[in-house]
Write an enzyme that holds these catalytic residues in place. Structure first.
Site, mmCIF file in Angstrom:
data_model
loop_
_atom_site.group_PDB
_atom_site.id
_atom_site.type_symbol
_atom_site.label_atom_id
_atom_site.label_comp_id
_atom_site.label_asym_id
_atom_site.label_seq_id
_atom_site.Cartn_x
_atom_site.Cartn_y
_atom_site.Cartn_z
ATOM 1 N N CYS A 30 1.361 -0.971 0.156
ATOM 2 C CA CYS A 30 0.194 -0.207 -0.347
ATOM 3 C C CYS A 30 0.772 1.409 0.304
ATOM 4 O O CYS A 30 1.496 1.483 1.243
ATOM 5 C CB CYS A 30 -0.895 -0.660 1.172
ATOM 6 S SG CYS A 30 -1.881 1.506 1.637
ATOM 7 N N CYS A 33 0.259 3.691 2.440
ATOM 8 C CA CYS A 33 0.406 3.180 3.924
ATOM 9 C C CYS A 33 1.598 3.316 4.132
ATOM 10 O O CYS A 33 2.278 4.083 5.115
ATOM 11 C CB CYS A 33 -0.210 2.043 4.024
ATOM 12 S SG CYS A 33 -1.143 1.378 3.872
#
Length: 98
Positions: A30, A33
């Protein structure tokens, strides 16, 4: 710096910390993230719990995580804030202090 990799075995102990707890639900692939991670990890006055949603689906489900990154703030073992999506340092600190 208090950063723990959280799993179902150590979650209960971490959630009962005397410190404010910030749970960072993430996945290695991600991009957003990875942008949030350094901001999250530079605040030693908080207990930071990193939860990989691919390895800990039970915890992700327990917090109704459907999108990542999801940040959850716990105080005295109780959920006080939850936010989805990448946040700036100021927004994260506001969550922790609010």
């Amino acid at each position: 710096m208090s950063v723990l990799n959280i799993n179902k075995n150590n979650f209960e102990q971490a959630s009962k910390s005397d410190k404010t707890v910030l749970l960072d639900f993430y996945a290695d692939w991600c991009g957003p993230c990875r942008m949030v991670s350094p901001v999250v990890e530079e605040n030693p006055q908080y207990l930071i719990g990193k939860i990989n949603v691919e390895n800990q689906p039970e915890l992700a489900q327990a917090f109704n995580v459907v999108s990542i990154p999801t940040l959850v703030v716990l105080k005295d073992g109780k959920l006080v804030k939850q936010s989805v999506g990448a946040k700036s340092k100021a927004q994260i600190l506001a969550m922790l202090q609010g």
